[in-house]
Design a protein around this motif. Structure first.
Motif, short mmCIF file in Angstrom:
data_model
loop_
_atom_site.label_atom_id
_atom_site.label_comp_id
_atom_site.label_asym_id
_atom_site.label_seq_id
_atom_site.Cartn_x
_atom_site.Cartn_y
_atom_site.Cartn_z
N UNK A 163 -13.07 0.21 -3.70
CA UNK A 163 -13.43 -0.90 -4.59
C UNK A 163 -12.60 -0.85 -5.88
N UNK A 164 -12.38 0.34 -6.42
CA UNK A 164 -11.56 0.48 -7.62
C UNK A 164 -10.10 0.18 -7.33
N UNK A 165 -9.63 0.61 -6.18
CA UNK A 165 -8.25 0.34 -5.79
C UNK A 165 -8.05 -1.16 -5.61
N UNK A 166 -9.00 -1.82 -4.96
CA UNK A 166 -8.91 -3.27 -4.76
C UNK A 166 -8.89 -3.99 -6.11
N UNK A 167 -9.70 -3.56 -7.04
CA UNK A 167 -9.70 -4.18 -8.38
C UNK A 167 -8.35 -4.03 -9.05
N UNK A 168 -7.71 -2.87 -8.91
CA UNK A 168 -6.39 -2.66 -9.50
C UNK A 168 -5.35 -3.57 -8.86
N UNK A 169 -5.42 -3.70 -7.54
CA UNK A 169 -4.48 -4.58 -6.83
C UNK A 169 -4.69 -6.03 -7.28
N UNK A 170 -5.94 -6.46 -7.35
CA UNK A 170 -6.26 -7.83 -7.75
C UNK A 170 -5.76 -8.11 -9.16
N UNK A 171 -5.96 -7.17 -10.07
CA UNK A 171 -5.50 -7.36 -11.45
C UNK A 171 -3.97 -7.45 -11.50
N UNK A 172 -3.30 -6.59 -10.77
CA UNK A 172 -1.84 -6.55 -10.80
C UNK A 172 -1.21 -7.80 -10.21
N UNK A 173 -1.86 -8.40 -9.22
CA UNK A 173 -1.29 -9.56 -8.54
C UNK A 173 -2.05 -10.85 -8.82
N UNK A 184 0.82 -1.21 0.00
CA UNK A 184 0.00 0.00 0.00
C UNK A 184 0.86 1.26 0.00
N UNK A 185 1.98 1.19 0.67
CA UNK A 185 2.84 2.36 0.81
C UNK A 185 3.81 2.53 -0.36
N UNK A 186 4.34 1.40 -0.90
CA UNK A 186 5.48 1.47 -1.82
C UNK A 186 5.23 1.10 -3.27
N UNK A 187 4.28 0.22 -3.53
CA UNK A 187 4.09 -0.27 -4.90
C UNK A 187 3.26 0.71 -5.73
N UNK A 188 3.80 1.13 -6.85
CA UNK A 188 3.12 2.08 -7.75
C UNK A 188 2.35 1.28 -8.80
N UNK A 189 1.08 1.60 -8.95
CA UNK A 189 0.20 0.90 -9.89
C UNK A 189 -0.13 1.82 -11.06
N UNK A 190 0.15 1.38 -12.27
CA UNK A 190 -0.19 2.18 -13.44
C UNK A 190 -1.70 2.35 -13.56
N UNK A 191 -2.46 1.33 -13.16
CA UNK A 191 -3.92 1.39 -13.23
C UNK A 191 -4.50 2.45 -12.28
N UNK A 192 -3.69 2.89 -11.34
CA UNK A 192 -4.13 3.93 -10.40
C UNK A 192 -3.49 5.27 -10.74
N UNK A 193 -3.09 5.42 -11.98
CA UNK A 193 -2.52 6.68 -12.42
C UNK A 193 -1.12 6.94 -11.90
N UNK A 194 -0.35 5.86 -11.71
CA UNK A 194 1.00 6.01 -11.21
C UNK A 194 1.04 6.32 -9.72
N UNK A 195 0.02 5.88 -9.00
CA UNK A 195 -0.07 6.11 -7.56
C UNK A 195 0.11 4.80 -6.80
N UNK A 196 0.46 4.94 -5.54
CA UNK A 196 0.41 3.79 -4.63
C UNK A 196 -1.03 3.64 -4.16
N UNK A 197 -1.31 2.56 -3.46
CA UNK A 197 -2.64 2.36 -2.88
C UNK A 197 -2.97 3.51 -1.95
#
Length: 64
Positions: free
Chosen positions: A47-57, A23-36
């Motif tokens: 819910x959108x953040x969880x979906x991005x995490x689920x897709x990425x992992x 949540x603190x360190x991993x940058x997700x492109x699906x979240x606009x280059x943001x961390x959780x």
């Protein structure tokens, strides 16, 4: 989805320590280059953040 439910699901899926680290360190492109944490602070719904995490992992559908 409530923030508390989101945090619980993160901990259940990744373990408490790894979930906090992701949540603190991993940058997700699906979240606009943001961390959780940054995405949640920016107002993206958990819910959108969880979906991005689920897709990425590749979290299985039954645990999404």
């Amino acid at each position: 989805m409530r923030f508390t439910v989101f945090r619980r699901m993160m901990a259940e899926e990744f373990g408490e320590v790894r979930a906090e680290m992701l949540a603190r360190d991993h940058v997700f492109s699906a979240l606009g280059g943001r961390t959780v944490d940054q995405a949640l602070e920016a107002g993206i719904p958990p819910k959108e953040v969880w979906a991005a995490v689920c897709d990425a992992f590749d979290v299985p559908r039954e645990r999404r």
